[in-house]
Design an enzyme around this catalytic site. Sequence first.
Site, PDB file in Angstrom:
ATOM      1  N   GLY A  39      13.455   6.153   3.542  1.00  0.00           N
ATOM      2  CA  GLY A  39      13.501   4.823   4.138  1.00  0.00           C
ATOM      3  C   GLY A  39      12.893   4.704   5.523  1.00  0.00           C
ATOM      4  N   SER A  40      11.857   5.496   5.819  1.00  0.00           N
ATOM      5  CA  SER A  40      11.246   5.347   7.148  1.00  0.00           C
ATOM      6  C   SER A  40      10.517   4.004   7.268  1.00  0.00           C
ATOM      7  CB  SER A  40      10.300   6.509   7.468  1.00  0.00           C
ATOM      8  OG  SER A  40       9.132   6.452   6.692  1.00  0.00           O
ATOM      9  N   ASN A  41       9.953   3.514   6.169  1.00  0.00           N
ATOM     10  CA  ASN A  41       9.332   2.177   6.223  1.00  0.00           C
ATOM     11  C   ASN A  41      10.392   1.097   6.403  1.00  0.00           C
ATOM     12  OD1 ASN A  41       6.268   2.002   5.824  1.00  0.00           O
ATOM     13  ND2 ASN A  41       6.872   3.620   4.399  1.00  0.00           N
ATOM     14  N   ARG A  71      15.140  -0.205 -19.724  1.00  0.00           N
ATOM     15  CA  ARG A  71      14.519  -0.464 -18.413  1.00  0.00           C
ATOM     16  C   ARG A  71      14.596  -1.956 -18.074  1.00  0.00           C
ATOM     17  NH1 ARG A  71       9.069  -0.406 -16.144  1.00  0.00           N
ATOM     18  NH2 ARG A  71       8.181  -0.706 -18.200  1.00  0.00           N
ATOM     19  N   ILE A 111       8.542   1.963 -11.813  1.00  0.00           N
ATOM     20  CA  ILE A 111       7.674   0.831 -12.141  1.00  0.00           C
ATOM     21  C   ILE A 111       8.571  -0.334 -12.550  1.00  0.00           C
ATOM     22  CG2 ILE A 111       5.937   0.014 -13.777  1.00  0.00           C
ATOM     23  CD1 ILE A 111       4.491   2.462 -13.477  1.00  0.00           C
ATOM     24  N   ASN A 126       4.131  -3.881  -2.117  1.00  0.00           N
ATOM     25  CA  ASN A 126       4.356  -2.436  -2.012  1.00  0.00           C
ATOM     26  C   ASN A 126       3.415  -1.862  -0.962  1.00  0.00           C
ATOM     27  OD1 ASN A 126       5.331   0.186  -2.806  1.00  0.00           O
ATOM     28  ND2 ASN A 126       3.418   0.483  -3.941  1.00  0.00           N
ATOM     29  N   HIS A 186       1.320   1.759  -0.163  1.00  0.00           N
ATOM     30  CA  HIS A 186       0.889   2.986  -0.836  1.00  0.00           C
ATOM     31  C   HIS A 186       0.056   3.816   0.142  1.00  0.00           C
ATOM     32  CE1 HIS A 186      -0.224   5.550  -4.185  1.00  0.00           C
ATOM     33  NE2 HIS A 186      -1.457   5.547  -3.699  1.00  0.00           N
ATOM     34  N   GLU A 218       1.407   3.309   8.313  1.00  0.00           N
ATOM     35  CA  GLU A 218       2.222   2.500   7.392  1.00  0.00           C
ATOM     36  C   GLU A 218       3.269   1.707   8.174  1.00  0.00           C
ATOM     37  OE1 GLU A 218       4.035   4.392   3.971  1.00  0.00           O
ATOM     38  OE2 GLU A 218       2.467   5.898   3.906  1.00  0.00           O
TER      39      GLU A 218
HETATM   40  C1  GRF Z   1       5.563   6.103   1.806  1.00  0.00           C
HETATM   41  O1  GRF Z   1       4.574   7.074   2.008  1.00  0.00           O
HETATM   42  C2  GRF Z   1       5.014   4.933   1.028  1.00  0.00           C
HETATM   43  O2  GRF Z   1       3.670   4.710   1.255  1.00  0.00           O
HETATM   44  C3  GRF Z   1       5.223   5.388  -0.402  1.00  0.00           C
HETATM   45  O3  GRF Z   1       6.436   6.075  -0.389  1.00  0.00           O
HETATM   46  C4  GRF Z   1       6.682   6.603   0.905  1.00  0.00           C
HETATM   47  C5  GRF Z   1       8.018   6.087   1.328  1.00  0.00           C
HETATM   48  O4  GRF Z   1       8.450   6.640   2.527  1.00  0.00           O
HETATM   49  N1  GRF Z   1       5.212   4.271  -1.309  1.00  0.00           N
HETATM   50  P1  GRF Z   1       9.775   6.098   3.225  1.00  0.00           P
HETATM   51  O5  GRF Z   1      10.905   6.241   2.209  1.00  0.00           O
HETATM   52  O6  GRF Z   1       9.542   4.683   3.611  1.00  0.00           O
HETATM   53  O7  GRF Z   1       9.983   7.010   4.398  1.00  0.00           O
END
Ligand code: GRF
Length: 203
Positions: free
Chosen positions: A15-17, A68, A95, A110, A112, A177
């Site tokens: 969850g760093s994002n 699913r 997915i 999303n 990526h 990101e």
């Molecule tokens: C990130 O590299 C993102 O681009 C990919 O999964 C990773 C998630 O990292 N989809 P975090 O859990 O947000 O740290």
Amino acid sequence: MSRPIRIAVLASGRGSNLQSIISSIEDRRLNAVIGLVLSNKEDAFALKRAGTNKIPNLFLDPKKYSKREEYDLALAQKIKQQGADLVVLAGWMRILCQTFLDHFPDKVINIHPSLLPAFPGQNAQKQAFEYGVKYTGCTVHFVDSRMDTGPIIAQQIIPILPDDTLEGLTDRILIEEHLLYPRVIQFFSEQRIVIEGRKVRIE
Ligand code: GRF
């Protein structure tokens, strides 16, 4: 200022994002409210981050659903109950089926860690590093029911340096990101994202 955009974040891991979104809201760089953080993994650190920040959060166990579609429908219901203008995938490792996406048309995004359409799927940083490309990056895109194929909203280019290591490159992509994702969500908040077929314009 207009009302903050209400988002739901789906995360399977550290969850760093998610953290970068929380910090951007705190710093007032992002006019948003996180109504719910959902995970398919009970031990996802993203859920702990949400808890620490007093954000409603929920583990939804895929094992409790035989299909699913049923799981995705339960996810959609939880998100609808909280109300969300935008569904933000941040390290979500499943997915989503079309039934889920139909509930949130053009409202699921999303991030990526490559310059799509190059290197979709898992370990995108490693794929790019081993392929020997000179530039990679990160991409924010709309989500469709296939893997990393939806219309591209924004990208950040990152050079691969001659003496790079995979770890160093992965760290540099992650830093970008954390800047790009909140910025794009803010564009949504300002209603500046226009989607025309496969093309996305930021007004
Ligand atoms: C990130 O590299 C993102 O681009 C990919 O999964 C990773 C998630 O990292 N989809 P975090 O859990 O947000 O740290």
